[in-house]
Design an enzyme around this catalytic site. Structure first.
Site, PDB file in Angstrom:
ATOM      1  N   CYS A  15       0.861  -1.189   0.000  1.00  0.00           N
ATOM      2  CA  CYS A  15       0.000   0.000   0.000  1.00  0.00           C
ATOM      3  C   CYS A  15       0.893   1.233   0.000  1.00  0.00           C
ATOM      4  CB  CYS A  15      -0.907  -0.025   1.230  1.00  0.00           C
ATOM      5  SG  CYS A  15      -2.178   1.239   1.240  1.00  0.00           S
ATOM      6  N   CYS A  18      -8.134   5.734  -8.515  1.00  0.00           N
ATOM      7  CA  CYS A  18      -7.503   6.218  -7.287  1.00  0.00           C
ATOM      8  C   CYS A  18      -7.322   7.729  -7.320  1.00  0.00           C
ATOM      9  CB  CYS A  18      -6.144   5.542  -7.094  1.00  0.00           C
ATOM     10  SG  CYS A  18      -5.330   5.975  -5.539  1.00  0.00           S
TER      11      CYS A  18
END
Length: 435
Positions: free
Chosen positions: A159, A353
């Site tokens: 991440c 995103c």
């Protein structure tokens, strides 16, 4: 009557419960097992860590919302899944039986894999609201006594977006406090290059993020392995392409925030046939366990193989939209099983995103998330920051009202050409059901 249980009440688990409740008939029961009764919007944690948000603004009390939607809540948390018995042993000694289970636990944070890493030791975290609030105290101390800062993601991390976000958000907060000139900043990442993101880049994320780092006077080290973190120091090895040591660093730091590697949570870790070696759930194309046909999994807990070998281990992220596509597929497939049909829905695993960079932001669309892709696009600008704030408010509204996905959201995504399910389209709003 079927009893469907969702294990976990994070980003995926909460929307999963709402989707199941909407898609299943009233004769079926939906329950959620969670550690506590609060939902926290994790993407806002970088803002919490510098005081731009507080706990109350990003948390939701799930108990009254679930009650309104006839969803049973078990806030005791899970001690151990017993898949052969179709039940979950809870932390208070009681159990919850199920006909179908959706695992949506998110990860366990593997701080212990690096000596001195984590909020209980010598670095900060934004992975949990409690961590972010602790980081805010460390930020206040940094403003009072400025010094070197190290931000990034360690080996095995998957991440990377929040690490970039926090670096730039912190940089802006330091400028606002008028102490940026006394805070040298270094970005340390296991990625082979800036903007790799565990995805081999999306569009020109390499160029966009390198440019942003230069403009904000943030140095970087890629192919970085964090050896240990001590008070005031971080020891980092830069690894060459052949796996040898290229350079060793002893980085001074009075404040650091490093995203850790993830692993499966204790409740499921090591269950034969269910998880891989890291404790992540192995699923087929329908989000269904390859060994237990009554179990599905969504979100960060799902096993996804790395895209390829890198000098330092780098995982694949599970972004918010990707997780929602898993939710949509799993909910539909469980609905079909309950009626005697077979699963037919496959999540697209598309990635959409929005990464806030304090003053501006970077957006990217990857369809699918794992290359090769049909769409491979990225862009930057102040509009991304505005869009991220809007999404935060919109998603929290969904959680507070118990909506899985309003029709207008599905239609808007389809108009944009972004789908959550493969080969299942909305045509007149009443054909193939989505949840």
């Amino acid at each position: 009557m079927a009893h469907v249980v969702v294990l976990g009440a994070g980003l995926g688990g909460t929307i999963m419960a709402y989707g199941l409740r909407k898609g299943l008939g009233k004769e079926h029961k939906v329950s959620v097992v969670s550690n506590g009764d609060r939902y926290s919007f994790v993407p806002s944690n970088p803002w919490v860590a510098v005081g731009w948000r507080d706990r109350e603004s990003i948390e939701v009390d799930l108990a009254p919302v679930f009650a309104r939607h006839d969803i049973a809540l078990h806030p005791q948390g899970a001690k151990r899944l017993k898949p052969a018995e179709r039940r979950i042993e809870l932390n208070d000694g009681s159990s919850v039986a199920y006909d179908y289970l959706v695992i949506a636990t998110g990860p366990e944070l593997a701080f212990d894999e690096i000596d001195g890493l984590g909020p209980d030791h010598n670095s900060q975290s934004i992975c949990h609201i409690d961590h972010a609030l602790k980081t805010k105290k460390a930020f206040d101390a940094l403003v009072d006594n400025p010094g070197p800062v190290v931000i990034g993601a360690v080996q095995g991390a998957s991440c990377f977006g929040p690490a970039y976000e926090f670096a730039f958000i912190l940089e802006k907060a330091l400028r606002k406090a008028k102490v940026r000139d006394r805070v040298p900043m270094t970005f340390v990442t296991s990625e082979p290059y800036i903007g790799h993101l565990g995805l081999d880049g999306v569009g020109d994320t390499k160029g966009l993020l390198e440019s942003e780092l230069r403009q904000h006077h943030i140095k970087w080290i890629c192919n970085a392995k964090v050896d240990r973190v001590e008070p005031g120091k971080m020891f980092v090895s830069e690894i060459a392409d052949d796996g040898s040591l290229k350079k060793a660093y002893e980085l001074p730091q009075v404040f650091s925030m490093m995203l850790p590697a993830f692993r499966g949570v204790a409740a499921v870790f090591g269950i034969e046939g269910l998880t891989n070696a890291r404790g992540f759930i192995v699923v087929d194309e329908h989000q269904r366990s390859t060994s237990y046909p009554d179990i599905f999994a969504i979100g960060v807990c799902v096993a996804i193989a790395p895209l390829g070998k890198t000098p330092v281990p780098t995982g694949v992220p599970k972004t918010g939209f990707m997780i929602e596509s898993m939710v949509t597929a799993a909910a539909r497939n469980i609905g079909r099983l309950v009626t005697g049909a077979e699963p037919d829905a496959q999540a697209t695993w598309n990635a959409v995103c929005l990464a806030d960079l304090g003053d501006s932001g970077v957006a990217f669309v990857a369809q699918p998330q794992i290359p090769p892709r049909n769409v491979n696009w990225s862009s930057s600008g102040k509009w991304v920051h505005t869009a991220k704030v809007g999404f935060e408010r919109y998603f929290l509204h969904k959680v507070r009202t118990g909506k899985a996905e309003p029709f207008y959201e599905r239609l808007a995504l389809q108009v944009m050409g972004v789908d959550k399910l493969k080969e299942i389209k909305i045509d007149d709003g009443a054909a193939t059901p989505h949840v």
